[in-house]
Scaffold this motif. Structure first.
Motif, PDB file in Angstrom:
ATOM      1  N   THR A  70      -6.243  -0.379   2.341  1.00 51.52           N
ATOM      2  CA  THR A  70      -6.002  -0.153   0.913  1.00 51.52           C
ATOM      3  C   THR A  70      -6.151  -1.428   0.092  1.00 51.52           C
ATOM      4  O   THR A  70      -6.542  -1.388  -1.069  1.00 51.52           O
ATOM      5  CB  THR A  70      -4.577   0.404   0.726  1.00 51.52           C
ATOM      6  OG1 THR A  70      -4.447   1.576   1.522  1.00 51.52           O
ATOM      7  CG2 THR A  70      -4.299   0.745  -0.719  1.00 51.52           C
ATOM      8  N   SER A 101      -4.299   7.539  -4.246  1.00 54.00           N
ATOM      9  CA  SER A 101      -3.170   6.758  -3.737  1.00 54.00           C
ATOM     10  C   SER A 101      -1.938   7.585  -3.399  1.00 54.00           C
ATOM     11  O   SER A 101      -1.299   7.381  -2.376  1.00 54.00           O
ATOM     12  CB  SER A 101      -2.759   5.711  -4.767  1.00 54.00           C
ATOM     13  OG  SER A 101      -3.754   4.742  -4.840  1.00 54.00           O
ATOM     14  N   ASN A 102      -1.620   8.544  -4.263  1.00 51.46           N
ATOM     15  CA  ASN A 102      -0.380   9.291  -4.016  1.00 51.46           C
ATOM     16  C   ASN A 102      -0.492  10.191  -2.787  1.00 51.46           C
ATOM     17  O   ASN A 102       0.498  10.716  -2.312  1.00 51.46           O
ATOM     18  CB  ASN A 102       0.039  10.083  -5.263  1.00 51.46           C
ATOM     19  CG  ASN A 102      -1.082  10.932  -5.792  1.00 51.46           C
ATOM     20  OD1 ASN A 102      -2.238  10.740  -5.415  1.00 51.46           O
ATOM     21  ND2 ASN A 102      -0.755  11.894  -6.635  1.00 51.46           N
ATOM     22  N   HIS A 162       3.010   1.780   3.075  1.00 51.73           N
ATOM     23  CA  HIS A 162       3.869   0.677   3.496  1.00 51.73           C
ATOM     24  C   HIS A 162       5.113   1.151   4.246  1.00 51.73           C
ATOM     25  O   HIS A 162       5.482   0.587   5.278  1.00 51.73           O
ATOM     26  CB  HIS A 162       4.264  -0.160   2.282  1.00 51.73           C
ATOM     27  CG  HIS A 162       4.989  -1.420   2.632  1.00 51.73           C
ATOM     28  ND1 HIS A 162       4.325  -2.570   2.983  1.00 51.73           N
ATOM     29  CD2 HIS A 162       6.317  -1.696   2.729  1.00 51.73           C
ATOM     30  CE1 HIS A 162       5.216  -3.504   3.273  1.00 51.73           C
ATOM     31  NE2 HIS A 162       6.423  -2.999   3.118  1.00 51.73           N
ATOM     32  N   GLU A 196      -6.168   0.285  -7.118  1.00 55.05           N
ATOM     33  CA  GLU A 196      -4.886   0.979  -7.028  1.00 55.05           C
ATOM     34  C   GLU A 196      -5.033   2.498  -7.028  1.00 55.05           C
ATOM     35  O   GLU A 196      -4.059   3.216  -6.827  1.00 55.05           O
ATOM     36  CB  GLU A 196      -3.977   0.518  -8.172  1.00 55.05           C
ATOM     37  CG  GLU A 196      -3.394  -0.838  -7.837  1.00 55.05           C
ATOM     38  CD  GLU A 196      -2.769  -1.542  -9.012  1.00 55.05           C
ATOM     39  OE1 GLU A 196      -2.602  -0.902 -10.069  1.00 55.05           O
ATOM     40  OE2 GLU A 196      -2.457  -2.727  -8.869  1.00 55.05           O
ATOM     41  N   GLY A 228      -1.871   8.937  -0.039  1.00 55.48           N
ATOM     42  CA  GLY A 228      -2.122   7.988   1.035  1.00 55.48           C
ATOM     43  C   GLY A 228      -1.190   8.168   2.221  1.00 55.48           C
ATOM     44  O   GLY A 228      -1.632   8.183   3.370  1.00 55.48           O
ATOM     45  N   TYR A 229       0.079   8.314   1.923  1.00 50.40           N
ATOM     46  CA  TYR A 229       1.049   8.446   3.010  1.00 50.40           C
ATOM     47  C   TYR A 229       0.785   9.702   3.832  1.00 50.40           C
ATOM     48  O   TYR A 229       0.767   9.688   5.054  1.00 50.40           O
ATOM     49  CB  TYR A 229       2.469   8.476   2.422  1.00 50.40           C
ATOM     50  CG  TYR A 229       3.554   8.342   3.459  1.00 50.40           C
ATOM     51  CD1 TYR A 229       4.118   7.097   3.712  1.00 50.40           C
ATOM     52  CD2 TYR A 229       4.008   9.440   4.183  1.00 50.40           C
ATOM     53  CE1 TYR A 229       5.113   6.956   4.674  1.00 50.40           C
ATOM     54  CE2 TYR A 229       4.984   9.309   5.136  1.00 50.40           C
ATOM     55  CZ  TYR A 229       5.546   8.061   5.380  1.00 50.40           C
ATOM     56  OH  TYR A 229       6.520   7.930   6.332  1.00 50.40           O
ATOM     57  N   SER A 250       0.861  -1.186   0.000  1.00 50.40           N
ATOM     58  CA  SER A 250       0.000   0.000   0.000  1.00 50.40           C
ATOM     59  C   SER A 250       0.896   1.235   0.000  1.00 50.40           C
ATOM     60  O   SER A 250       2.086   1.159   0.323  1.00 50.40           O
ATOM     61  CB  SER A 250      -0.912  -0.011   1.223  1.00 50.40           C
ATOM     62  OG  SER A 250      -0.333   0.724   2.277  1.00 50.40           O
ATOM     63  N   PRO A 251       0.338   2.405  -0.323  1.00 52.91           N
ATOM     64  CA  PRO A 251       1.153   3.638  -0.318  1.00 52.91           C
ATOM     65  C   PRO A 251       1.689   3.962   1.080  1.00 52.91           C
ATOM     66  O   PRO A 251       2.620   4.730   1.214  1.00 52.91           O
ATOM     67  CB  PRO A 251       0.174   4.722  -0.782  1.00 52.91           C
ATOM     68  CG  PRO A 251      -0.966   4.008  -1.415  1.00 52.91           C
ATOM     69  CD  PRO A 251      -1.028   2.652  -0.795  1.00 52.91           C
ATOM     70  N   ALA A 301      -6.151   5.028  -1.655  1.00 48.08           N
ATOM     71  CA  ALA A 301      -5.560   4.558  -0.398  1.00 48.08           C
ATOM     72  C   ALA A 301      -6.655   4.632   0.644  1.00 48.08           C
ATOM     73  O   ALA A 301      -7.384   5.632   0.698  1.00 48.08           O
ATOM     74  CB  ALA A 301      -4.389   5.437   0.000  1.00 48.08           C
TER      75      ALA A 301
END
Lengths: 998, 88, 418
Positions: free
Chosen positions: A665, A823-824, A615, A759, A826-827, A612-613, A762
């Motif tokens: 995710t 997703s981008n 991770h 994908e 997500g972090y 996952s983003p 997230a």
């Protein structure tokens, strides 16, 4: 040691470059261009190994891929390869090799005792004995047999070599660079076709390397060099040596293994040891040539007996004499070429020709060279143990049944030629039904099955002129079909000797009173008597013979033995060979390194890893990961010396008391769009979907047509015609295919499209009584109150500048939300939630805590939805609509599924409230009943309830709904557990579901 | 390795596709009375002929379309391919 | 019949092995038999043997299209086990294990049954739990099973991948110590020899062209060697079941698929057990010749062709190296394929049919070899008594209607997914 058998000024080796190598720990020298076999023969080494069964001494029989017994253990680059054919292994500096299948060494091998007892070990002897007493087979006899079998040793070290794959498409693939291969490749390439020409050896040219012919006023060798040089310069041609096309698969897919670095002391960085080519060819030209057949006589396996063509190769290619007192034993003209090669290098051979009075140019030439030729003569038996010392020879009658007086003559090698067998493996693999050609006593390809054309000696053409004419013609015609061009090359003129026909004779009769072993399969020690025994015992089909005697099942796959075996069977059975038929040819033509077949997908890369983003955040925060399919998910976040149990309990408790954050995710996400989406969902899910309002989510269960639960998840109506479906991590791909199947095939009238969006998003689940407070801080301008965003509600928001989707759904049974961002982001989202959540004592939780939370809530997951259960079994019958039809509904009427005592999900608590019940335990009435003990149900999932601080399990139990309150035993014999338990409701915590709605 | 002509993408190697089974089986219509036998035949029974077999393949690593393939189960020869909703 | 023993072997050695009898005769078919078994594979031969031995029915013919033992009994990876979760499978197979243990002596033919143990590797705790469910079920059925942790596995098979560079680490595994291997050809030949000696006619190269059925009763078969009457006929033709069913106007819950296997070149003993990979489908054992015997997934589309394709083998061997890295250096020597009756729940069918006197034995998927003795025994019982034995009661044809399915894998009707 000096190279006593090396000739001067003969051969294609590079005498400038001397190479040292070791065999059985002893140091020798050879030259660049040698094979291990040629270098050993040059040094007078003829004993390489021991045979499979009788441990008889073994030398060199061939000079290439057909070699049945010169097998060694190779050491290269600090690694070891078992079962390498010495005749194929090119010499490199520092090569080390050892004999296999002998102990203590090849000269003195204890296993050779088998040879003296061989009369007790005929074919299939093991089926008739070793049966008493019963336990001895596995404990005593078999271990001895196993130890004696096998050849090389496998290293258990990881293979550090690199193997690669390559995919290639071409118009014409040419498999072999002998005269027919060169000619067809050249003709096709000149006509504009994209050609790949593959040669299994290091040198191009095949038979032209050693034959005494003239093509277009050049020697055959020069012509071959000229053609290959030109082919190499052409942009439409790929020329590959050390490359063997070993398999012909469906739809003209061929596979080739290229030995890129096996001939080098080391594999260079970034290059592979071997490369596997998948080649899709429009047309295939099979120019694989032919292999010489042995003649069969007594002790014909003694080191020093070899194929006559191999002897010629050793002399002409490597400048090595296989012997200094040779006998050439032949039934055709080929043997004379070898005799002349000996003679021209100062060695006087004796030729024994089985024919009475053959006439041809080459015989005349041999006679003119004063070579000693004995017509109507045969070798009766070779003498000598570790090397041929002499031969018993005799005249033979015209009917080939009676031997004359036996004479013994001294010799140190016997070169045999029993005529030629076309290499039809690839054609046969392609599906070509081969036919027997009487004139050559061998099978050749017939009507092509796929786009394959066999040329040259592979189809039984043994004159060069005919071969070249035919190959040029085929090369042109095949290329013309593809390129539509008409650039035609004319075949060059050829000078060659015309040969006389061969003798249909292949096996020397036993002299009276002698019981010599006459071998057909040299590696597996299959002799004429073995085949005769098999036939006598009723094993009459060629497949039975093969299996009973193991003929042709050794690592050379019978290249030199199969046809002789067939001849014998047809003779004894009084059938013609085509009636007996040959056994099936299957890939690979020669054994292929498993590493090469696998390529780069090894170690960590044997399957993809999905992360996952978030991770790297998990990694930094001591997450211990668990494989969920190909995904890696945090199982728990370790603090200090915590165990899995302690950590998951802490994390789960924090969700129940404060708030937790879980990376979701990996859940499958599918966008469902189109005006008929609601109708589609209504057919896919068991419950009703037509009235779901925009901005609402619903839990759904989908079945297979057989009524078994396939998957579950929530789907949210994002807008009028747009739904966001979630699936379990495990079933994500299957569900998408399932939906596409119904949309494209079953209900194409529905205007709906589906696409995976897993994908794109997230996901973070925020769960716990304090989750709303946290959400208020995360989305300060949103109304996330119970009224503003009720249970199963959905809204969109701005998450610190990112677009976010907010779902009020819960797997944990607590007040919970799920936030999705692109997703981008997500972090960023994850870190931000953790930061803002600090004041609410937020903690991340992994799959183990997630499990605990869902189990004590009685929510089903993969361990219950195991592909064998219907909705009722999972207490999901409330979600099964009675009013509408859906996928799999009709199956639910089956008698087993409607039985009154049908299994059902229940909760299980140990009576002592202390002993955890292992997952996979069974529920029974009587813990001590005699076996088989009737099972009432099984424990599907277990946890330590953080709510009640005691163990709790879910089980699927027969007549579950009437079992609540009953006492049973949970048995796990594997773990030696017998636990008295009480059956309770599966909804252990908050059975009314107040929390999620609070 | 089979070479399958996707009606949308052209010739592609088999490893881009997932198999989907017998394409001659028709799912009974929704909301229709179906006898036990009819239903079980649909769910479980397969002719599985030796010879020509009309079957579904899913171009899963390509255009994601389900297609029909007319293939010989004994020789693997492919005679023709069709779109999922094309009548054969 | 000659008795095989070390003494007869020695005795015959002194006459150069010229006095061995045929293992089975090659008779022409009679015009009528009490029972005809169609299919001279392992199951057919075993059925005939047990008809003669257990039920004293010896007027029996085995009709084989090619040569006996040429189908899956000679094309498998020789694994014998009873490590099933479902009671029907477990109890049936364990009954078979008992027959395996006695088989060499029973048949006076060394079938080389070796209880070398089978280990199913697990690569997660979830898989360990799933294996526990199966192992506990085995134990409660009286079948041996042990759950091993990583360290225990490492002691038994240290050459498996216990390194750091591994995608799916080994967590542990389920072992059935009494499982093992046997010499596949010997099983067919041993049954054939004994059946023949008790009066069964083994008729090879005889193709069944059609069936004679009247008033719902089987009457006989039409073959390439003429018409043969029979009171009872047993169908035992794994892989070809659908072809014969078509001649009977029957459609069955079976699809026909190809399974490939391969062996490496022989090497010195390195692996004593049968080991299966848990993060995919790969299994491996080492034969007495030293070859690594390997298998895995189906080719994945309906097939009657005994030729497979390389991508499947590549996929299978990828998992092979993931489990046993040492395989990388070995060479793949031989590959072959067998055609499988894949039933819709992965379990077999041994039952009567709607035609009186016609009995069905099919749907063995890839588990046919191990079932040979139990299948023959129960099928013989079903034919002789005209009723199923309790051991094969679960293997009924109508379970697909009633819903009493026996699905070990939980994959349902997508038979090509393994």
């Amino acid at each position: 040691m000096s190279q006593n058998y090396r000739l001067e000024n003969v051969g294609l080796i590079n005498r400038e470059k001397k190479i040292s190598f070791k065999f059985n720990k002893k140091k020798y020298y050879g030259y660049e261009g040698d094979t291990l076999a040629s270098a050993l023969i040059a040094n007078g080494v003829h004993l390489v190994g021991r045979s499979f069964k009788y441990h008889r001494p073994r030398g060199f029989f061939g000079a290439g891929v057909d070699e049945p017994y010169a097998i060694v253990q190779l050491y290269r680059n600090n690694e070891t390869d078992p079962n390498v054919r010495a005749t194929e292994q090119e010499l490199f500096e520092g090569l080390e090799a050892e004999s296999v299948n002998c102990w203590p060494n090849v000269n003195f091998d204890i296993g050779a005792i088998n040879n003296f007892l061989r009369m007790f070990f005929p074919a299939g002897f093991y089926y008739k004995t070793f049966m008493w007493p019963r336990s001895f087979w596995y404990k005593i006899y078999e271990p001895i047999i196993r130890k004696a079998a096998g050849f090389g040793k496998a290293s258990i070290k990881h293979d550090k070599e690199r193997y690669e794959h390559k995919y290639e498409y071409c118009d014409i693939l040419v498999t072999g660079s002998g005269p027919s291969g060169l000619a067809s490749a050249y003709a096709a390439a000149k006509n504009g076709a994209k050609v790949i020409i593959a040669e299994e050896k290091s040198r191009y040219g095949g038979s032209l390397l050693t034959s005494d012919v003239n093509i277009g006023n050049q020697s055959g060798l020069q012509w071959a060099e000229k053609i290959i040089t030109e082919l190499k310069t052409m942009p439409n041609v790929i020329v590959k040596n050390r490359s063997q096309v070993f398999g012909y698969y469906d739809h003209n897919m061929l596979v080739m293994s290229e030995r890129v670095s096996d001939h080098l002391p080391n594999t260079e960085k970034y290059t592979p040891k071997q490369r596997l080519w998948y080649i899709r060819a429009k047309e295939v030209v099979i120019s694989s040539g032919s292999i010489e057949r042995p003649l069969v006589f007594g002790n014909n396996d003694t080191p020093g007996v070899m194929l006559s063509s191999a002897a010629k190769d050793y002399i002409k290619l490597y400048g090595v004499l296989p012997g200094k007192k040779p006998i050439i034993f032949t039934n055709n003209d080929s043997g004379y070429e070898t005799a002349i090669a000996f003679e021209k290098n100062g060695i006087d051979p004796i030729v024994l020709d089985t024919r009475r009075n053959p006439k041809s140019a080459i015989i005349t030439e041999a006679q003119n060279l004063n070579i000693n030729i004995k017509f109507s003569y045969v070798v009766v038996a070779a003498k000598g143990y570790k090397k041929v010392r002499s031969a018993d020879i005799a005249e033979i009658s015209d009917d080939k049944k009676t031997l004359g007086k036996i004479e013994n003559i001294t010799c140190d090698c016997i070169c045999v030629s029993g005529f030629w067998t076309p290499t039809i493996h690839l054609a046969s693999q392609s599906g070509n039904k081969t036919v027997f050609k009487k004139e050559i006593d061998a099978f050749i390809p017939s009507k092509p099955k796929q786009n394959e054309t066999t040329v040259g000696s592979a189809k039984g053409i043994f004159t060069l002129k005919e071969t070249l004419n035919d190959a040029f013609e085929n090369g042109f015609n095949l290329s013309n079909k593809i390129t539509n061009k008409n650039i035609r090359q004319s075949a060059p003129s050829v000078v060659e000797k015309i040969t006389s026909s061969h003798d249909k004779f292949w096996c020397v009769p036993l002299p009276k009173g002698k019981n010599y072993k006459r071998f057909l399969d040299f590696q597996n020690d299959v002799a004429v008597s073995d085949i005769e025994l098999a036939l006598r015992e009723g094993f009459r089909s060629i497949e039975h013979v093969k299996r009973y005697t193991t003929l042709g099942m050794a690592t050379d796959q019978g290249k030199t033995s199969n046809l002789n075996g067939l001849q014998l069977v047809s003779e004894v059975e009084k059938k013609v060979v085509p009636q007996v038929g040959h056994t099936t040819f299957r890939p690979p033509y020669t054994p292929v390194t498993i590493g090469a077949i696998v390529g780069r997908e090894i170690g960590k890369h044997s399957k993809p890893t999905r992360k996952s983003p978030m991770h790297s955040w998990h990694e930094k925060n001591n997450a211990v990961f668990v494989d969920a399919g190909v995904w890696l998910r945090p199982r728990y976040y370790k603090q200090g010396n915590e165990s899995l149990f302690q950590a998951s309990k802490r994390e789960a408790k924090n969700v129940r008391q404060n708030v937790g954050l879980c990376d979701v995710t990996t859940l499958g996400k599918i966008d469902v769009k189109g005006p008929d989406s609601a109708e589609f969902l209504n057919r896919v899910y068991t419950n009703a979907w037509l009235k779901l309002p925009i901005g609402k989510a619903r839990y759904g269960v989908m079945l297979r047509e057989d009524g078994i639960v396939m998957d579950d998840g929530t789907t949210t109506r994002i807008s009028e015609n747009h739904y966001h479906m979630t699936t379990t991590t495990a079933q994500a791909a299957n569900v998408l295919s399932h939906l596409e199947y119904y949309l494209q095939i079953v209900w194409p009238e529905l205007n709906v499209n589906v696409v995976s969006s897993t994908e794109q998003w997230a996901g973070a689940a925020i769960a716990g009584p304090k989750s709303r407070k946290l959400l208020e801080k995360l989305f300060p301008d949103k109304d996330v109150s119970n009224e503003g965003l009720p249970f199963m509600g959905y809204t969109e928001g701005n998450f610190f500048g990112c677009n976010a989707r907010i779902f009020r759904i819960s797997f944990s049974g607590e007040l919970a939300y799920e936030v999705n961002v692109e997703s981008n982001n997500g972090y960023f989202m994850w870190e931000k939630i953790m930061e803002v959540g600090k004041e609410f004592n937020i903690q991340p939780y992994g799959t183990e805590a997630l499990s605990t939370l869902r189990i004590e809530m009685g929510h089903v997951a993969g361990s219950e939805l195991d592909g064998r259960t219907i909705p009722f079994d999972n207490s999901l019958e409330g979600l099964v609509s009675k009013k509408k039809d859906f996928i799999g509904k009709r199956s639910l009427e089956k008698t087993a599924y409607t039985a009154p005592d049908r299994q059902k999900l229940v909760g299980v608590v140990p009576l002592d409230k202390k002993t955890s019940i292992p997952e996979g335990s069974y529920l029974v009435k009587d813990a001590n009943a005699k076996l088989p003990n009737p099972k009432l149900g099984h424990v599907s999932a277990s946890c330590w309830s953080v709510e009640y601080d005691n163990p709790f399990s879910l089980a699927i139990l027969k007549d579950g709904k009437n079992m609540i309150g009953k006492k049973l035993f949970a048995l796990s014999p594997l773990k030696n557990k017998k636990i008295p338990v009480k059956i309770v409701s599966s909804h252990y915590v908050d059975p009314e579901g107040k929390r999620v709605r609070s | 390795m089979l070479y399958i002509k996707c009606p949308y993408c052209g010739l592609r190697s088999q490893n881009e596709f997932a198999y989907g089974g017998d394409a001659t089986i028709k799912r009974p219509n929704l909301n229709q009375e179906v006898s036990n036998t009819e239903w079980d035949n649909f769910v479980y029974l397969r002719k599985s002929p030796r010879g020509r077999h009309l079957e579904f393949w899913h171009h899963i690593s390509g255009c994601r379309q389900w297609i029909k393939v007319d293939r010989d189960t004994a020789t693997h020869e492919i005679f023709n391919t069709y779109k999922a909703n094309e009548e054969v | 019949m000659q008795k095989y023993s070390v003494f007869s072997l020695i005795k015959n050695a002194f006459s150069n092995h010229k006095n061995w009898d045929v293992a089975w005769k090659d008779p022409s078919p009679k015009s009528e038999y009490d029972v005809i078994i169609i299919g001279g594979g392992g199951h057919g031969l075993a059925t005939a043997y047990y008809l003669a031995k257990e039920h004293n029915i010896t007027n029996v013919a085995i009709i084989e299209k090619g040569w006996i033992g040429g189908g899956n009994v000679g094309r498998n990876t020789t694994i014998i086990r009873s490590n099933y979760m479902h009671d029907e499978n477990g109890l049936f197979s364990e009954f078979g294990m008992d027959l395996w243990r006695k088989m060499s002596q029973d048949l006076n033919y060394n079938v080389m049954f070796s209880p070398r143990g089978i280990i199913n590797l697990a690569h997660s705790d979830a898989q360990m739990n799933a294996y526990s469910r199966r192992g506990n079920s085995m134990r409660l059925n009286g079948i041996d099973a042990v759950l091993l942790n990583r360290e225990e596995i490492k002691k038994i098979i240290p050459m498996a991948d216990f390194s750091e560079n591994v995608r799916f680490p080994i967590f542990g595994g389920l072992m059935q110590p009494s499982a093992g291997t046997a010499r596949h050809d010997a099983v067919a030949w041993g049954y054939a020899r004994q059946a023949d000696s008790m009066g069964v006619d083994i008729i090879q190269n005889c193709e069944v062209i059609g069936f004679d059925v009247s008033n719902g009763q089987i009457k006989g078969i039409r073959t390439s060697k003429g018409n043969i009457k029979a009171k009872k006929i047993g169908l035992c033709v794994a892989g070809s079941t659908n072809i014969l069913a078509e001649k009977l106007n029957m459609t069955l819950p079976i699809e026909t698929h190809l399974l490939q296997a391969c062996v490496s070149e022989p090497i010195k003993p390195i692996l004593d057990n049968v080991v299966t990979f848990g993060a995919g489908h790969f299994y491996c054992s080492q034969s007495d010749k030293g070859e690594m015997v390997m298998g895995g997934d189906l080719d994945g589309y309906n097939s009657y062709s005994q030729r497979g394709n390389l991508p499947t083998l590549q996929h299978v061997l990828t998992e092979g190296i993931a489990m046993f890295p040492f395989l990388s250096k070995l060479k793949m020597l031989r590959t072959w394929g067998g055609i499988m009756d894949m039933s819709m729940d992965g379990s077999p069918i041994i039952d009567k049919t709607h035609i009186k006197g016609l009995y069905l034995n099919c749907g063995w998927c890839y588990g046919g070899f191990k079932a040979t003795p139990a299948s023959g025994w129960t099928f013989a019982h079903t034919i002789a008594q005209d009723r199923v034995h309790k051991l094969n009661a679960g293997y009924s044809l109508n379970r697909f209607s009633t819903g009493h399915l026996i699905d070990e894998k939980g994959l349902g009707t997508k038979t090509w997914i393994s």
